[in-house]
Design an enzyme around this catalytic site. Structure first.
Site, PDB file in Angstrom:
ATOM      1  N   ASN A  49       0.830  -1.231   0.013  1.00  0.00           N
ATOM      2  CA  ASN A  49       0.057   0.045  -0.054  1.00  0.00           C
ATOM      3  C   ASN A  49       0.986   1.152   0.012  1.00  0.00           C
ATOM      4  OD1 ASN A  49      -1.728   2.200   0.654  1.00  0.00           O
ATOM      5  ND2 ASN A  49      -2.174   1.446   2.819  1.00  0.00           N
ATOM      6  N   TRP A  50       0.986   1.880  -1.013  1.00  0.00           N
ATOM      7  CA  TRP A  50       1.799   3.069  -1.159  1.00  0.00           C
ATOM      8  C   TRP A  50       1.461   4.392  -0.720  1.00  0.00           C
ATOM      9  CZ3 TRP A  50       4.029   2.173  -7.041  1.00  0.00           C
ATOM     10  CH2 TRP A  50       4.674   0.814  -6.870  1.00  0.00           C
ATOM     11  N   LYS A  51       0.023   4.256  -0.224  1.00  0.00           N
ATOM     12  CA  LYS A  51      -0.676   5.320   0.396  1.00  0.00           C
ATOM     13  C   LYS A  51      -0.227   6.805  -0.378  1.00  0.00           C
ATOM     14  CE  LYS A  51      -0.043   3.322   5.054  1.00  0.00           C
ATOM     15  NZ  LYS A  51       0.063   3.198   6.307  1.00  0.00           N
ATOM     16  N   HIS A  95      -9.439   1.151   4.925  1.00  0.00           N
ATOM     17  CA  HIS A  95      -8.196   1.233   5.640  1.00  0.00           C
ATOM     18  C   HIS A  95      -8.358   2.201   6.873  1.00  0.00           C
ATOM     19  CE1 HIS A  95      -3.853   2.500   6.364  1.00  0.00           C
ATOM     20  NE2 HIS A  95      -3.812   1.150   5.859  1.00  0.00           N
ATOM     21  N   GLY A 120       2.352   2.010  10.869  1.00  0.00           N
ATOM     22  CA  GLY A 120       3.274   2.871  10.639  1.00  0.00           C
ATOM     23  C   GLY A 120       3.835   3.309  12.124  1.00  0.00           C
ATOM     24  N   SER A 144       3.079  -2.595  10.313  1.00  0.00           N
ATOM     25  CA  SER A 144       4.632  -2.393  10.378  1.00  0.00           C
ATOM     26  C   SER A 144       5.209  -4.011  10.196  1.00  0.00           C
ATOM     27  CB  SER A 144       5.130  -2.166  11.982  1.00  0.00           C
ATOM     28  OG  SER A 144       4.782  -1.162  12.261  1.00  0.00           O
ATOM     29  N   GLY A 174       2.866  -1.320   4.479  1.00  0.00           N
ATOM     30  CA  GLY A 174       2.920   0.066   4.102  1.00  0.00           C
ATOM     31  C   GLY A 174       4.302   0.574   3.802  1.00  0.00           C
ATOM     32  N   GLY A 175       4.814   1.324   4.965  1.00  0.00           N
ATOM     33  CA  GLY A 175       6.294   1.830   4.763  1.00  0.00           C
ATOM     34  C   GLY A 175       7.207   1.110   4.188  1.00  0.00           C
TER      35      GLY A 175
END
Ligand code: PGA
Length: 251
Positions: free
Chosen positions: A10-12, A96, A174, A214, A235-236
């Site tokens: 998920n590149w947000k 989300h 995150g 995470s 994510g990150g």
């Protein structure tokens, strides 16, 4: 029936088109010939078309980060399922925690989006997960069950097979604080039980439940070893090729 693992990035709200294409090309190259797992990336709407073109012919699938509950209309700021398809996306992330908590999306709204996604043959990834306060009050299972049962309301069994669930404890997103593998497995197991209650056990056994929050190269292997964890929503660590690549190639 064996569930095929899904590693989803998920590149947000990160990466402009050129950077997104560069990363997508690297991911696609690294996934060539991969058949025992599925890989998905969700770029920003503006990068979707270019990213879909960059991964065409590879096993990498492309997703939107949300979708409207109508095909078209006066919905400023929303994106239609037809537009996602048109841009080359075949999947969509829904509910989300950032949508729920920053943009006040509730279960009813998420449910409408999910029904619309299915109607237009987009594979939905329905995200559920408790906040830290809800966990500390002992309400984790109650919150997750409500998000899940209201999120899939009106979805028939046959269609439910396409739906992917992502358990993402809000306190782990995150923050660098991953749920332990035991904490994650406990909730994944309860999600599968809820699904078995809403549908049938055999159907619940087919549905993929991803863990998110995470996920990193150093914890992915132990999370993926849990019986009810069928993939990761990242994510990150999905924004850097080296870390995402390691997560894709979990063992
Ligand atoms: P994170 O995000 O991996 O950066 O915690 C996960 C997510 O929001 O899906």
């Amino acid at each position: 029936m064996a569930r095929r693992p899904l590693i989803a990035g998920n590149w947000k709200m990160y990466l402009t088109t050129a950077k997104a294409v560069e990363l997508a090309e690297a991911v696609a190259a690294s996934c060539a010939g991969l058949s025992d797992r599925e890989v998905m990336i969700a770029p920003s709407f503006t990068a979707l078309t270019a990213v879909a073109e960059a991964v065409a012919g590879s096993p990498v699938r492309v997703a939107g980060q949300n979708v409207a509950w109508e095909k078209e209309g006066a919905y400023t700021g929303e994106i239609s399922p037809v537009m996602l398809q048109d841009a080359g996306a075949g999947m969509v992330i829904l509910g989300h925690s950032e949508r729920r908590h920053i943009f006040a999306e509730d279960n009813a709204m998420v449910n409408r989006r999910l029904l619309c996604a299915l109607q237009f043959e987009l594979t939905p990834i329905l995200c559920v997960g408790e906040t830290l306060a809800e966990r500390e009050q002992g309400n984790t299972f109650k919150v997750v069950e409500k998000q899940l049962s209201q999120g899939v309301q009106g979805v028939a069994g046959e269609q439910m097979k396409q739906v992917v669930i992502a358990y993402e404890p809000v306190w782990a997103i995150g923050t660098g604080k991953t749920a332990t593998k035991e904490q994650a497995q406990e909730v994944h197991g309860s999600i599968r039980n809820v699904l078995a209650g809403l549908y049938e056990k055999t159907l619940a056994d087919e549905i993929r439940i991803l863990y998110g929050g995470s996920v990193k190269p150093d914890n992915v292997d132990s999370l993926m070893a849990q019986p009810d964890i069928d993939g990761a929503l990242v994510g990150g660590a999905a924004l850097k090729f080296e870390s995402f690549d390691r997560i894709i190639h979990f063992s």
